[in-house]
Write an enzyme that holds these catalytic residues in place. Sequence first.
Site, short mmCIF file in Angstrom:
data_model
loop_
_atom_site.label_atom_id
_atom_site.label_comp_id
_atom_site.label_asym_id
_atom_site.label_seq_id
_atom_site.Cartn_x
_atom_site.Cartn_y
_atom_site.Cartn_z
N HIS A 1 -0.55 4.82 7.26
CA HIS A 1 -0.10 5.45 6.01
C HIS A 1 0.11 6.96 6.16
CE1 HIS A 1 -2.59 1.91 4.73
NE2 HIS A 1 -1.47 1.67 4.08
N SER B 1 0.79 -1.23 0.00
CA SER B 1 0.00 0.00 0.00
C SER B 1 0.83 1.29 0.00
CB SER B 1 -0.92 0.02 1.23
OG SER B 1 -0.15 -0.10 2.41
N ASP C 1 -3.74 7.80 8.09
CA ASP C 1 -4.50 6.87 8.93
C ASP C 1 -3.55 6.13 9.84
OD1 ASP C 1 -3.29 4.92 7.37
OD2 ASP C 1 -5.08 4.49 6.17
#
Length: 369
Positions: A349, A61, A346
């Site tokens: 990230h 990610s 978040d």
Amino acid sequence: MDSKKLLSLYLLCFSLLPELYGVVWVSAGGGAHREQRRSQSLGGGELSDSNPRKMFVFGDSYVDTGNNRKPAAKSWQYPYGITFPGKPTGRFSDGRVLTDYLAKYLKVKSPIPYKWRKVGFGLGQLKYGMNFAYGGTGVFNTFVTSPNMSTQIDFLQQLVGESTFTGRDLLSSVALVSLAGNDYSVYQATNGSPQGWQPFITKVVNQLEVNLRRIHGLGVPKIVVTALEPLGCLPSTTVASSFQQCNSTQNQLVNFHNLLLQQSVAKLNSEVKDPSASTFILLDLYSSFMAALNNKVDQLGNVKFENPMKPCCVGISSEYACGSVGANGEKKYTICEDPGAAFFWDEVHPTQYGWYAVYSALQANLKQL
Ligand SMILES: *[C@@H]1O[C@H](CO)[C@@H](O)[C@H](O)[C@H]1NC(C)=O
Ligand SMILES: *[C@@H]1O[C@H](CO)[C@@H](O)[C@H](O)[C@H]1NC(C)=O
């Protein structure tokens, strides 16, 4: 680890419409991003169109720009993408991620996600390479929806076999490989015994080395691989101290991983015939995250975070995460006023501005490219 935690780790992990790939670095949006605009103008050069360097991106990610499943993945849901481009694009951030910044450095467009390759083909967007990264991926199997890194490399190999990319394309390419810790999240959430950490870390880095060697074997002459970021400083961990204290036990394990990876990279470079070229380059996310968290990224201007440990988008309680909604669609999270003042978006990230800070701290490192 309980299932809630597992769920939040799942997020580490876990989807641009093709037309977006035409729009890169046009505007950074929002006053907080003035530094970014400034660096754009400092960046100089135009996109070179004839034979741009291609990027092939593998991993998770931290570099995924839209391979994850739409609309199930968090990255395809509001409020992801609110800063750039203003709607979710499959990036796990409020805007751009590491891939976009590396593309900027190489003066190319961010490469199209593998998932959108058929559309990109028609739009002539394959000339910038391709992004095979899926949020949630590790070198070993992690989540069923996230093909592991070996499978991602298989995808490139298949496209080369079908002549979508030629040997010549590969020769002008750079690979970006991200391993941000999903193997470790899964290890910790499942069987992970404390004594098992060191052997497991060794196993992960050995597999990563195999993957890097394989990418080079396909003909990619420059391979950038990320060192592990300080996992002990991610909000998913520091929530335990109200975002005040990094977990040093976890960071020691991260340092062990990074030491082994550094040795692997040195070994890989020594296997390559041309000693003048650094073929494998370690991108030091550990130091660059730390520089940002300590507000010590200053080369390019005044990158500053008010409370760098505290994420911008958080669930209203531990059962919820950024982007969670209740049965009637009601928000179960809060967003900070200015994502351009937050390092973390978040629980795991960085924000776009956070990635910008990391990118700024990595400038010397990137000169090896
Ligand atoms: C990657 O995934 C494939 C398909 O599930 C599996 O066959 C392979 O063993 C996995 N590779 C590693 C290194 O775990
Ligand atoms: C730090 O992390 C380790 C491993 O996850 C955990 O056992 C320990 O309790 C944590 N320490 C603190 C102070 O939270």
